[in-house]
Design a protein around this motif. Structure first.
Motif, PDB file in Angstrom:
ATOM      1  N   THR A  62      -8.524   1.328  11.151  1.00  0.00           N
ATOM      2  CA  THR A  62      -7.710   0.575  10.191  1.00  0.00           C
ATOM      3  C   THR A  62      -7.154   1.563   9.172  1.00  0.00           C
ATOM      4  O   THR A  62      -7.803   2.563   8.849  1.00  0.00           O
ATOM      5  N   GLY A  63      -5.963   1.271   8.670  1.00  0.00           N
ATOM      6  CA  GLY A  63      -5.368   2.025   7.569  1.00  0.00           C
ATOM      7  C   GLY A  63      -5.428   3.534   7.739  1.00  0.00           C
ATOM      8  O   GLY A  63      -5.026   4.085   8.772  1.00  0.00           O
ATOM      9  N   GLY A  93      -5.404  -1.434  13.050  1.00  0.00           N
ATOM     10  CA  GLY A  93      -5.161  -2.607  12.214  1.00  0.00           C
ATOM     11  C   GLY A  93      -4.570  -2.243  10.862  1.00  0.00           C
ATOM     12  O   GLY A  93      -4.994  -1.286  10.220  1.00  0.00           O
ATOM     13  N   ALA A  94      -3.574  -3.011  10.444  1.00  0.00           N
ATOM     14  CA  ALA A  94      -2.990  -2.871   9.101  1.00  0.00           C
ATOM     15  C   ALA A  94      -2.507  -4.252   8.671  1.00  0.00           C
ATOM     16  O   ALA A  94      -2.491  -5.194   9.463  1.00  0.00           O
ATOM     17  N   ARG A  95      -2.092  -4.344   7.401  1.00  0.00           N
ATOM     18  CA  ARG A  95      -1.646  -5.653   6.922  1.00  0.00           C
ATOM     19  C   ARG A  95      -0.331  -6.058   7.582  1.00  0.00           C
ATOM     20  O   ARG A  95      -0.183  -7.173   8.073  1.00  0.00           O
ATOM     21  N   SER A 116      -2.611  -8.206   9.961  1.00  0.00           N
ATOM     22  CA  SER A 116      -3.393  -9.307   9.386  1.00  0.00           C
ATOM     23  C   SER A 116      -2.597 -10.165   8.418  1.00  0.00           C
ATOM     24  O   SER A 116      -3.026 -11.250   8.064  1.00  0.00           O
ATOM     25  N   ARG A 117      -1.435  -9.668   7.970  1.00  0.00           N
ATOM     26  CA  ARG A 117      -0.749 -10.431   6.921  1.00  0.00           C
ATOM     27  C   ARG A 117       0.754 -10.568   7.208  1.00  0.00           C
ATOM     28  O   ARG A 117       1.583 -10.306   6.341  1.00  0.00           O
ATOM     29  N   LEU A 177     -12.215   0.978   7.508  1.00  0.00           N
ATOM     30  CA  LEU A 177     -12.996   0.123   6.603  1.00  0.00           C
ATOM     31  C   LEU A 177     -14.395  -0.137   7.138  1.00  0.00           C
ATOM     32  O   LEU A 177     -14.557  -0.495   8.307  1.00  0.00           O
ATOM     33  N   GLN A 214     -10.745  -6.294  16.097  1.00  0.00           N
ATOM     34  CA  GLN A 214     -11.752  -6.868  16.992  1.00  0.00           C
ATOM     35  C   GLN A 214     -11.219  -8.091  17.756  1.00  0.00           C
ATOM     36  O   GLN A 214     -11.641  -8.353  18.880  1.00  0.00           O
ATOM     37  N   TYR A 247      -7.282  -9.209  13.490  1.00  0.00           N
ATOM     38  CA  TYR A 247      -8.020  -7.975  13.219  1.00  0.00           C
ATOM     39  C   TYR A 247      -8.177  -7.199  14.534  1.00  0.00           C
ATOM     40  O   TYR A 247      -8.042  -7.777  15.626  1.00  0.00           O
ATOM     41  N   GLY A 264     -16.145  -2.598   6.512  1.00  0.00           N
ATOM     42  CA  GLY A 264     -16.231  -4.020   6.851  1.00  0.00           C
ATOM     43  C   GLY A 264     -15.894  -4.330   8.304  1.00  0.00           C
ATOM     44  O   GLY A 264     -16.338  -5.333   8.848  1.00  0.00           O
ATOM     45  N   MET A 265     -15.103  -3.477   8.943  1.00  0.00           N
ATOM     46  CA  MET A 265     -14.699  -3.792  10.328  1.00  0.00           C
ATOM     47  C   MET A 265     -15.818  -3.521  11.332  1.00  0.00           C
ATOM     48  O   MET A 265     -15.791  -4.026  12.447  1.00  0.00           O
ATOM     49  N   THR A 271       0.850  -1.196   0.000  1.00  0.00           N
ATOM     50  CA  THR A 271       0.000   0.000   0.000  1.00  0.00           C
ATOM     51  C   THR A 271       0.886   1.247   0.000  1.00  0.00           C
ATOM     52  O   THR A 271       1.903   1.287   0.695  1.00  0.00           O
ATOM     53  N   LYS A 275      -3.655 -14.437  11.153  1.00  0.00           N
ATOM     54  CA  LYS A 275      -4.283 -13.156  10.817  1.00  0.00           C
ATOM     55  C   LYS A 275      -4.942 -12.583  12.074  1.00  0.00           C
ATOM     56  O   LYS A 275      -5.633 -13.309  12.797  1.00  0.00           O
ATOM     57  N   LYS A 302      -4.377   7.278   0.854  1.00  0.00           N
ATOM     58  CA  LYS A 302      -3.955   5.998   0.278  1.00  0.00           C
ATOM     59  C   LYS A 302      -4.188   6.027  -1.222  1.00  0.00           C
ATOM     60  O   LYS A 302      -5.271   6.398  -1.683  1.00  0.00           O
TER      61      LYS A 302
HETATM   62  P1  A2P Z   1      -6.872  -7.905   5.343  1.00  0.00           P
HETATM   63  O1  A2P Z   1      -6.895  -7.016   4.145  1.00  0.00           O
HETATM   64  O2  A2P Z   1      -5.582  -8.635   5.508  1.00  0.00           O
HETATM   65  O3  A2P Z   1      -8.039  -8.829   5.420  1.00  0.00           O
HETATM   66  P2  A2P Z   1      -6.332  -1.950   4.156  1.00  0.00           P
HETATM   67  O4  A2P Z   1      -4.871  -2.263   4.117  1.00  0.00           O
HETATM   68  O5  A2P Z   1      -7.110  -2.549   3.038  1.00  0.00           O
HETATM   69  O6  A2P Z   1      -6.588  -0.477   4.340  1.00  0.00           O
HETATM   70  O7  A2P Z   1      -6.898  -2.635   5.475  1.00  0.00           O
HETATM   71  C1  A2P Z   1      -6.423  -2.328   6.759  1.00  0.00           C
HETATM   72  C2  A2P Z   1      -6.544  -3.518   7.643  1.00  0.00           C
HETATM   73  O8  A2P Z   1      -7.940  -3.818   7.916  1.00  0.00           O
HETATM   74  C3  A2P Z   1      -5.949  -4.788   7.012  1.00  0.00           C
HETATM   75  O9  A2P Z   1      -5.174  -5.420   7.999  1.00  0.00           O
HETATM   76  C4  A2P Z   1      -7.179  -5.583   6.642  1.00  0.00           C
HETATM   77  O10 A2P Z   1      -6.966  -6.983   6.645  1.00  0.00           O
HETATM   78  C5  A2P Z   1      -8.077  -5.227   7.803  1.00  0.00           C
HETATM   79  N1  A2P Z   1      -9.482  -5.644   7.593  1.00  0.00           N
HETATM   80  C6  A2P Z   1     -10.077  -6.042   6.433  1.00  0.00           C
HETATM   81  N2  A2P Z   1     -11.352  -6.425   6.655  1.00  0.00           N
HETATM   82  C7  A2P Z   1     -11.586  -6.262   7.992  1.00  0.00           C
HETATM   83  C8  A2P Z   1     -12.709  -6.523   8.835  1.00  0.00           C
HETATM   84  N3  A2P Z   1     -13.855  -6.987   8.353  1.00  0.00           N
HETATM   85  N4  A2P Z   1     -12.576  -6.278  10.157  1.00  0.00           N
HETATM   86  C9  A2P Z   1     -11.408  -5.787  10.651  1.00  0.00           C
HETATM   87  N5  A2P Z   1     -10.310  -5.545   9.916  1.00  0.00           N
HETATM   88  C10 A2P Z   1     -10.394  -5.777   8.584  1.00  0.00           C
END
Ligand code: A2P
Length: 396
Positions: free
Chosen positions: A261-262, A291-293, A319-320, A356, A330, A328, A358-359, A154, A326, A216
């Motif tokens: 996140t990010g 949270g980040a990768r 997460s990566r 995100l 949460q 997160y 999604g979180m 990223t 992995k 980003k």
């Molecule tokens: P991952 O993409 O490994 O599933 P990004 O780099 O896309 O901005 O994301 C920031 C972080 O948020 C990454 O570690 C990503 O993990 C993580 N993330 C993605 N989906 C979720 C989710 N549903 N809940 C919490 N963290 C998430």
């Protein structure tokens, strides 16, 4: 003649045409053409579902009228008409006396909306909409620095903008609009894209009132690529600032729980810097789940390491990382359940969630589990926190 009533309208000078309101309206009362997003007066029942989702606040406009503005009139507007003087009315406005019928109707439109986000009680009052699409301000790029390691998957940038002495009062947690140059596919000027400021109110450099953004690079993204490619000295057209609820409490005893996140870390950086610069000695602590990768793709990884634990308790979650499960935000909140429960039980705690979309579900589930572990149903607690301006979500 019809009795005056309040009509719901959208400010075309501020609206960024994201259509979130249109997607949210449960009765399809919001519609758009190539120019404007408008509210159908024959359908809108003032349910207010669209108000909290609007990122600029342009949706929260009302005029007291005797005859509603038609859709055709609204489509033709470049700016909102002023409040007309009505037979029974005087100066209308949010703070006008309630014995004025026009003011009373407008006050009603701005009051007590269930579920509407609120600013913290002690927050400083922000200025909004100082600069509009038709009248943006020109900023000059003072710096553009890559925050993520070269080779990380990223590309996140720290971009500093100077308003060169022009007034641009902004608070931590607010957003600004960036107008990318050029035309869109339909040959029209691009609309602004919103970015959270990541600097505190007195400036990226204290006293300079410059503003930083955390951007980003998105593949194919018109504005993010424009911003990420800017050079020092380039000019940028800016609108805003926007946002009057995702603000920090001024109360030094307030405790902050920040989950991001990010690039959702941008407002959290601003909050942290403001607290660090403000007079020390407040009892309120700050806890962050970020949270980040990987560490290489976590913006501000290096600078964060220098923030003392006494100021900010940090949970950096990845997460990566190869060979590691992995994780997160949460998941880490659950692992730190006792610390989070202590925060939830304290009426001095303010929660900020940014990043995100999604979180949200996972974080809500963690908060539900943790709140229940201390005998508090989360939905009820969240409602109280929202009412008190202590619960804030900004996801995208
Ligand atoms: P991952 O993409 O490994 O599933 P990004 O780099 O896309 O901005 O994301 C920031 C972080 O948020 C990454 O570690 C990503 O993990 C993580 N993330 C993605 N989906 C979720 C989710 N549903 N809940 C919490 N963290 C998430």
């Amino acid at each position: 003649m019809t009795a005056p009533f309040k009509q719901h309208l959208i400010d075309p000078e501020i609206c960024i045409r994201c259509y979130t309101c249109e997607m949210t309206c449960p009765i399809e009362a919001i519609t758009h053409d190539d120019t404007n997003v408008v509210v159908d007066p024959d359908k809108c029942d003032d349910c207010m579902a669209c108000i909290p989702v609007c990122p600029t606040g342009s949706i929260d406009e009302w005029r007291v009228v005797e005859t509603a503005y038609t859709l055709e009139e609204q489509f033709s507007w470049e700016e909102l008409p002023a409040q007309a003087e009505l037979s029974g009315g005087a100066d209308a406005g949010k703070d006008a006396p309630v014995d004025d019928p026009v003011a009373a109707l407008l006050a009603e439109a701005h009051s007590g909306v269930g579920g509407k986000p609120r600013a913290p009680a002690s927050a400083t009052k922000p200025q909004v909409n100082t600069y509009t699409i038709g009248k943006p301000v020109t900023a000059v790029v003072q710096g553009n620095y890559r925050l993520t390691a070269e080779g990380a998957d990223t590309d996140i940038r720290h971009i500093i903008l100077s308003f060169e002495g022009k007034p641009f009062p902004v608070l931590e947690g607010q957003t600004i609009g960036i107008l990318p140059p050029g035309l869109d596919g339909a040959g029209k000027a691009h609309l602004p894209r919103l970015y959270s400021v990541s600097s505190p109110r007195d400036g990226e450099r204290a006293g300079y009132h410059n503003v930083s953004l955390t951007v980003k690079r998105d593949e194919g993204g018109i504005c993010s690529n424009y911003l990420c490619d800017l050079n020092k000295g380039d000019s940028v057209q800016v609108t805003g600032p926007f946002g009057s609820t995702f603000l920090m409490p001024e109360d030094p005893a307030a405790r902050l729980l920040m989950i991001c996140t990010g690039t959702g870390s941008a407002p959290m950086r601003a909050f942290t810097m403001h607290r660090q610069r403000a007079a020390a000695g407040g009892s309120g602590d700050m806890t962050m789940f970020f949270g980040a990768r990987t560490p290489e793709s976590l913006p501000y990884f290096g600078p964060l390491k220098k923030v003392p634990k006494s100021v900010l308790k940090q949970h950096l979650v990845f997460s990566r990382i190869e060979g590691t499960a992995k994780e997160y935000v949460q998941d880490r909140m659950m692992a730190e359940q006792d610390a989070v429960a202590d925060l939830l039980a304290d009426p001095a705690t303010h929660i900020y969630i940014c990043g995100l979309r999604g979180m949200e579900e996972g974080v809500e589930q963690a908060l539900t589990n943790i709140a229940e572990s201390i005998g508090q149903p989360w939905i009820a607690l969240r409602e109280v926190m929202r009412e008190e301006g202590r619960y804030h979500v900004e996801t995208y």
